[in-house]
Every structure is written in structure tokens, then in C-alpha cells.
Design an enzyme around this catalytic site. Sequence first.
Site, PDB file in Angstrom:
ATOM      1  N   THR A   1      34.725  -1.444 -33.109  1.00 26.40           N
ATOM      2  CA  THR A   1      33.834  -1.817 -32.001  1.00 26.40           C
ATOM      3  C   THR A   1      33.277  -0.570 -31.322  1.00 26.40           C
ATOM      4  O   THR A   1      32.069  -0.467 -31.078  1.00 26.40           O
ATOM      5  CB  THR A   1      34.591  -2.694 -30.977  1.00 26.40           C
ATOM      6  OG1 THR A   1      35.053  -3.871 -31.639  1.00 26.40           O
ATOM      7  CG2 THR A   1      33.709  -3.073 -29.809  1.00 26.40           C
TER       8      THR A   1
ATOM      9  N   THR B   1      41.475  13.018 -25.672  1.00 25.47           N
ATOM     10  CA  THR B   1      42.583  13.491 -26.494  1.00 25.47           C
ATOM     11  C   THR B   1      42.795  12.568 -27.685  1.00 25.47           C
ATOM     12  O   THR B   1      42.823  11.346 -27.531  1.00 25.47           O
ATOM     13  CB  THR B   1      43.864  13.552 -25.638  1.00 25.47           C
ATOM     14  OG1 THR B   1      43.610  14.421 -24.539  1.00 25.47           O
ATOM     15  CG2 THR B   1      45.053  14.058 -26.438  1.00 25.47           C
TER      16      THR B   1
ATOM     17  N   CYS C   1      37.379 -14.679 -32.602  1.00 22.76           N
ATOM     18  CA  CYS C   1      37.093 -14.297 -31.217  1.00 22.76           C
ATOM     19  C   CYS C   1      36.805 -15.504 -30.337  1.00 22.76           C
ATOM     20  O   CYS C   1      36.926 -15.428 -29.127  1.00 22.76           O
ATOM     21  CB  CYS C   1      35.904 -13.350 -31.171  1.00 22.76           C
ATOM     22  SG  CYS C   1      36.103 -11.952 -32.282  1.00 22.76           S
TER      23      CYS C   1
HETATM   24  C1  LIG Z   1      37.438  -6.557 -36.824  1.00 25.17           C
HETATM   25  C2  LIG Z   1      35.997  -6.291 -36.984  1.00 25.17           C
HETATM   26  C3  LIG Z   1      35.297  -5.491 -36.062  1.00 25.17           C
HETATM   27  C4  LIG Z   1      35.958  -4.924 -34.835  1.00 25.17           C
HETATM   28  O1  LIG Z   1      36.921  -3.950 -35.164  1.00 25.17           O
HETATM   29  P1  LIG Z   1      37.942  -3.401 -34.058  1.00 25.17           P
HETATM   30  O2  LIG Z   1      38.538  -2.190 -34.706  1.00 25.17           O
HETATM   31  O3  LIG Z   1      38.932  -4.492 -33.842  1.00 25.17           O
HETATM   32  O4  LIG Z   1      37.158  -3.056 -32.850  1.00 25.17           O
HETATM   33  C5  LIG Z   1      33.968  -5.264 -36.296  1.00 25.17           C
HETATM   34  N1  LIG Z   1      33.333  -5.775 -37.353  1.00 25.17           N
HETATM   35  C6  LIG Z   1      33.967  -6.545 -38.263  1.00 25.17           C
HETATM   36  C7  LIG Z   1      33.221  -7.077 -39.446  1.00 25.17           C
HETATM   37  C8  LIG Z   1      35.313  -6.828 -38.107  1.00 25.17           C
HETATM   38  O5  LIG Z   1      35.928  -7.605 -38.997  1.00 25.17           O
END
Ligand SMILES: *Cc1c(COP(=O)(O)O)cnc(C)c1O
Length: 393
Positions: free
Chosen positions: A87, A255, A340
Site C-alpha cells: 500500500t 529508520t 477488505c
Molecule cells: C495485499 C495487497 C495489497 C496491499 O499490500 P499491503 O502490503 O498489505 O499493504 C495491494 N495490492 C494487492 C493486489 C494485494 O493483494
Amino acid sequence: MNAVLLIPSFQNFTRMTIYLDYNSTTPVDPHVLETMLPYFSTRFGNASSKTHSFGWVAEQAVTDARQQVAKLIGAEDSEIIFTSGATEAINLAMKGVFEAYSGKGKHIITSATEHKAVLDTCAHLEKSGARITILPVQPDGLIDPSELTSAITDQTILVSIMYANNETGVIQNIRELSAITHAKGSIFMSDSTQACGKIRVNTDEDGIDLLALSAHKIYGPKGCGALFVRRKNPRVKLIAQIDGGGHEKGLRSGTLNVPGIVGFGKACELAHERMWEDNIHISKLRSTLEQGLIDLGNISVNGNTRNRLPNTSNLAFTGIKASTLMKHLPDIAFASGSACTSALAEPSHVLRAMQISEDVAYSSVRFSIGRHNTTDEINICIEKIREFISKEI
Ligand SMILES: *Cc1c(COP(=O)(O)O)cnc(C)c1O
């Protein structure tokens, strides 16, 4: 407490409920955990401390991990920026490109089945003056490349298309889409969070300029990910979204999460080494699951079944609500719609974009299989669903 004791207890936990939701998150592989542990205790140094061995040890570990991550996607070490996950990587890429290139143009193209991390970042950028085009998908979930050809203009600075979809597993024709993008001189980005570690991803061969990936989807820890930023042909410029001490070439201050990064590196190395072996096992389980369920009748696969991740099965159970199925199968962990969506479940935006009716979308569930699943677990899952359906009818 001896930390190694954590490993058997994790196995006991997974034995109670059958976990078939690996696209949502994965357990940390025991080898990954073992590699991480010293970096919480004896090797706790700050990777930016240049004046003593604690810092050097941490810095070396980050260097090694950067190489492991780069290798998984065919990149150079210097092209990897560590972040807190996919994300954040997506936010940095899209907002960073918009700020760096808005003098050239303000048009961004993406697709209707992207993860919310991409779609919501686009909505944010739209408020800052970006013009957003959301490409439709065909009923099988694939983008028709001619849609991109018609949408792209001289004002288009960025095209962002996910490699593989988290809900359906559908794999886009990335090479064709990136070629169309490059022919117009635009930057091609791909949220490759679900593809990395599951299928071969190569930034050069696939023509990807910006790529987001995440550790916790590939048996690494949560809270760690990376953005690949191409350095030549073309050299992609970004404006940082987190300012501070100038870490990660000034693109992501703060960090470094050394234990997380070390685990992420190890997870990438394992994924790279085991991809073939894992996929033989996983695709066998998926076909057992799908065949077993389809034989029950009135169950069909959502999305293209040829261009699809080997572990994902998105199924429509005609006449049965996903929420009902889920309520009656408490010892199987799987997903309905997107992971989600909350209690007030809206039908999945991915299935809706595929022109699947609201009714069928509400009757669809996603099983996603992983490295630790067994044939027994799949057979138990089929049997439990069979029992439930025979009672329903
Ligand atoms: C899980 C996922 C994200 C988000 O990843 P995070 O590391 O949890 O923020 C974004 N895009 C896709 C396609 C995902 O499956």
C-alpha cells in the site's frame, strides 16, 4: 521464552481451522522467522549507524535482503526502495510520479479491478487535479489492450495495471500493456503483490518501470514491502512522500525495519527457489478443490481460467449466499468478495467490473491455497461443503 517454541504452536493453531485464504495473508515461513530473530535481539543495530559494528551488521543484512528482493523480480539492488508494504509502495509510486511529472501531463490510467490501494490513491490524486481513466475489463477479468490504446494520450504520465488479481487470480497481459504504454512515452507501473513469488515476474522482460510488492503475501512478515523504481531506460523520477533523514535514497525516510527487511529478503529467496515445487503442489490442490466442488453442481469459476494464478479459485455457488456458506463452515478460513469489505458487505468491485450480476457476486467466494496446505485439508473442505449443500437442497 525460547522463541523457537513459537513454531510448533503456530502449526497447532493452523491444524484447528483449515486456512484457505493465502491471498489475504500468509504465515511467516519458519525459515523466515528463524532468519529474522537475531535482528530483534543481538543484531539490533540501526542500519544508518555508520560509526560502529552494530550499525554495519544491520546495514549488511539490509544490503543482502535488497539483493534477494531484486533477484525475485529481475531488478538491480539499487532499484529497490523498502516500504511498510505494498500500500505504501503504491502511494509513493503514484503520488510521487504525479508530483514529478505533472508538468508533462496530468492523466493517469488504471483498471477497474485494481486493489483499493491503487483505486483510492487515484481518487486522492483526482482531487489534486489528476485526470483518471479507469479501463473496463472483459467478463473474464482481462483488459482488452485496445482499450488502453484508445485511452492513452500525450498527456498520460502513468499507466498502472495490476499483474494478477487478488480476488480472481486473473493475470493481465502485462507485456502487451507495457509496450502500448512505452510507445506513448508513458511510465508503466504494476501492483504485482499477488504475482511476485507465485509466478515468474521480470521487470525487464515485462517492461515494468514501477512495481509494488509485499512481504506478508509471500510468507514474510507484515509491515514490510518494497517499490521497484527503474533507474535506466527510462530513469523514473519520484517525489518522496515521507521526508526525514533521507533513507532509501531520500525516497522513504525513517529508520529501516531491519528484522522485517531481513525476513522479506529470506521470503523472496525461498519463493524464488521453491516456485516450481510450490506450484506443482498448489496447482494440484486447486484442481482437486475445483473439480470436487464443480462436481457438486451449480458451481462455476469466476474469471479467465487460462491466465490465472495457480493458487486462486473464485467460485460462484448459484443460489447460496457466500455469507450463509461462511456461517456454516466456521472451521474453513476463506474469503467472500474482497477481504477488505466489512460487515456491511458490498458486492466485490472486481466481480462487478466483470459484469457479474450482484446476485452472483454475493454468492461468490475465494479460496486461495498456499505452501502449507495438504490434500487432506482440501478433501475435508470439499466434504464439508458437500454436506452443507446436501442439507440446503
Ligand atoms: C495485499 C495487497 C495489497 C496491499 O499490500 P499491503 O502490503 O498489505 O499493504 C495491494 N495490492 C494487492 C493486489 C494485494 O493483494
